[in-house]
Motif scaffolding. Structure first.
Motif, PDB file in Angstrom:
ATOM      1  N   GLU A 161     -59.751 -71.788  55.410  1.00 51.20           N
ATOM      2  CA  GLU A 161     -60.201 -71.834  54.011  1.00 51.20           C
ATOM      3  C   GLU A 161     -61.529 -72.575  53.904  1.00 51.20           C
ATOM      4  O   GLU A 161     -62.449 -72.147  53.194  1.00 51.20           O
ATOM      5  CB  GLU A 161     -59.156 -72.534  53.143  1.00 51.20           C
ATOM      6  CG  GLU A 161     -57.899 -71.727  52.873  1.00 51.20           C
ATOM      7  CD  GLU A 161     -56.862 -72.547  52.118  1.00 51.20           C
ATOM      8  OE1 GLU A 161     -57.226 -73.615  51.575  1.00 51.20           O
ATOM      9  OE2 GLU A 161     -55.695 -72.143  52.085  1.00 51.20           O
ATOM     10  N   ARG A 206     -64.276 -70.448  55.263  1.00 47.21           N
ATOM     11  CA  ARG A 206     -64.611 -69.364  54.324  1.00 47.21           C
ATOM     12  C   ARG A 206     -65.508 -69.891  53.203  1.00 47.21           C
ATOM     13  O   ARG A 206     -66.444 -69.221  52.760  1.00 47.21           O
ATOM     14  CB  ARG A 206     -63.321 -68.759  53.780  1.00 47.21           C
ATOM     15  CG  ARG A 206     -63.534 -67.540  52.880  1.00 47.21           C
ATOM     16  CD  ARG A 206     -62.237 -66.805  52.605  1.00 47.21           C
ATOM     17  NE  ARG A 206     -61.770 -66.091  53.788  1.00 47.21           N
ATOM     18  CZ  ARG A 206     -60.653 -66.371  54.450  1.00 47.21           C
ATOM     19  NH1 ARG A 206     -59.882 -67.375  54.057  1.00 47.21           N
ATOM     20  NH2 ARG A 206     -60.295 -65.673  55.507  1.00 47.21           N
ATOM     21  N   GLU A 224     -65.783 -62.073  59.278  1.00 44.34           N
ATOM     22  CA  GLU A 224     -64.319 -62.044  59.198  1.00 44.34           C
ATOM     23  C   GLU A 224     -63.765 -63.349  59.726  1.00 44.34           C
ATOM     24  O   GLU A 224     -64.267 -63.901  60.719  1.00 44.34           O
ATOM     25  CB  GLU A 224     -63.747 -60.879  60.007  1.00 44.34           C
ATOM     26  CG  GLU A 224     -62.231 -60.741  59.872  1.00 44.34           C
ATOM     27  CD  GLU A 224     -61.656 -59.558  60.633  1.00 44.34           C
ATOM     28  OE1 GLU A 224     -60.454 -59.270  60.461  1.00 44.34           O
ATOM     29  OE2 GLU A 224     -62.408 -58.925  61.403  1.00 44.34           O
ATOM     30  N   LEU A 225     -62.726 -63.857  59.064  1.00 36.22           N
ATOM     31  CA  LEU A 225     -62.008 -65.054  59.498  1.00 36.22           C
ATOM     32  C   LEU A 225     -60.528 -64.722  59.571  1.00 36.22           C
ATOM     33  O   LEU A 225     -59.975 -64.111  58.651  1.00 36.22           O
ATOM     34  CB  LEU A 225     -62.251 -66.216  58.535  1.00 36.22           C
ATOM     35  CG  LEU A 225     -63.657 -66.838  58.610  1.00 36.22           C
ATOM     36  CD1 LEU A 225     -63.974 -67.619  57.345  1.00 36.22           C
ATOM     37  CD2 LEU A 225     -63.760 -67.759  59.825  1.00 36.22           C
TER      38      LEU A 225
END
Length: 430
Positions: A299, A302, A309-310
């Motif tokens: 989180e 991000r 992309e995570l």
């Protein structure tokens, strides 16, 4: 507003943000909304924005003690220590019984080198709130710095009594007891925790690290997940105090083997954490992915941005499922939670394209190195000998380009010795 604060405390930042901004649309000067939006901005890694929002709240209500306390926290995050001290002192002048403000003042005064004043502030916090685990913990660290070891041991024990699940207090006390030659007491500390909470992965792993028995081959997923989920919000700030350098070393090694960035590669940040390596890797990446076992860390990454992309996943399984997907895999201080490296390095080799690079950091064991090549340290992290790392990589079919000794961070006032490793798969056949 009550619901927004609950969501903020639960880490549900997007939902909290929506409610707080709805409140501001109704009243642009609503002090609670401004205050908590400032706290939220800091949680998202934007402390300067948070400072401005909280200052707006204080312009409406200069007597808002909790806002003054949180303003101090954000200023301290930005290393504006003197301003933070002033904010805490203002909060205390308005509310002399505000234990958190006294505790935070003590932390800030320690940062500014005013150690006797810091001790006094932290003792005042614990006098006002005897079960203030964080105040006891920071008091213990400060007393240890001053060489008042028995007082530090007592303060750590008070912190654990106040919050039996507070990992840093257990770790700090265990390290201090070991340094004092009282290793069995350190092991007993984790046995007691495990007795209280038999299912605790943290207590189980740290008992293995401190008991001298045969270590597990790697840290359990549950341990890593619980440890880093709990550290996510303050992780970057904590590493800053340790003079953490692993992302910089990764950047240097990548530049050395790849030259000028051309934004052309498929890159994986393996164990991305809060995304500290992302800004260094992005210039090389046509596509930048990150993977981490901790959803809270992902989180934060991000929110930092920069990734295409995570993914929340266990690293070995993730790599195994991605055959020849990457040109570069970079990993800062992730393999320190693996003892046996053969499996994860083989998975990394398989996930690299021909001629692809694996760059990572590891910690070095004390001399002489263990016969197994790796050692579970009291910190709960594994260290690996240079010969073991070289052998594992070569067994995985990789070519070792460089193994460089570096200092990764400072702990207990001492540098943590590490390895900066760069290796590559064989190039494609002509």
């Amino acid at each position: 507003m009550k619901r927004a604060v609950e969501l903020l405390q639960q880490g549900r930042l997007d939902e909290a943000d929506a409610l707080l901004r709805q409140s501001l649309r109704q009243d642009p000067d609503q002090v609670d909304a401004l205050h908590f939006l400032g706290v939220l901005a800091a949680k998202r890694g934007r402390p300067e924005e948070g400072v401005e929002l909280i200052r707006r709240a204080l312009a409406q209500n200069p007597y808002y003690v909790d806002a003054l306390n949180n303003l101090g926290n954000l200023l301290l995050t930005g290393d504006r220590v003197d301003e933070a001290v002033a904010a805490y002192r203002r909060a205390i002048a308005l509310a002399p019984d505000h234990a958190n403000a006294h505790a935070n003042l003590g932390i800030a005064l320690r940062r500014s080198g005013k150690l006797p004043e810091a001790v006094a502030a932290l003792r005042q916090a614990t006098a006002l709130e005897p079960r203030h685990a964080i105040a006891h913990y920071h008091l213990a660290k400060l007393l240890a710095d001053l060489g008042r070891y028995e007082e530090a041991v007592a303060a750590y024990r008070e912190a654990i009594r106040a919050d039996p699940s507070h990992v840093p207090s257990h770790d700090g006390l265990a390290a201090l007891l070991h340094d004092l030659g009282r290793g069995e007491e350190a092991a007993a500390l984790y046995r007691q925790w495990l007795d209280r909470d038999p299912g605790s992965p943290v207590a189980r792993h740290m008992l293995a690290a401190n008991s001298g028995g045969d270590p597990p081959g790697r840290a359990a997923d549950e341990y890593v997940r619980e440890l880093f989920d709990g550290m996510a919000d303050g992780f970057d700030r904590h590493l800053n105090t340790l003079e953490y350098r692993a992302p910089e070393w990764i950047a240097r090694a990548v530049a050395a083997v790849l030259g000028a960035p051309e934004r052309s590669l498929a890159v994986l940040d393996a164990g991305c954490g809060t995304g500290l390596c992302g800004p260094f890797l992005r210039p090389y990446a046509r596509r930048l992915e990150g993977v981490d076992l901790s959803s809270r860390m992902v989180e934060r990454a991000r929110e930092r941005g920069g990734y295409d992309e995570l993914v929340v996943a266990e690293l070995t399984a993730f790599l195994t499922a991605r055959h020849q997907a990457y040109d570069l895999i970079a990993s800062a201080d992730t393999l320190v939670y693996f003892g046996e490296l053969a499996t994860v390095c083989a998975a990394a080799a398989g996930a690299l394209r021909p001629g692809g690079w694996l760059v990572f950091t590891a910690e070095l064991p004390p001399d002489p190195p263990p016969a197994s090549g790796f050692h579970l340290q009291r910190s709960g992290r594994y260290s690996h000998s240079e010969g073991y790392v070289r052998g594992v990589l070569e067994s995985a079919g990789m070519v070792v380009a460089s193994l460089e000794a570096v200092d990764l961070r400072r702990e207990g006032g001492r540098p943590v010795a590490g390895l900066l490793v760069a290796s590559h798969t064989a190039p494609a056949s002509a």
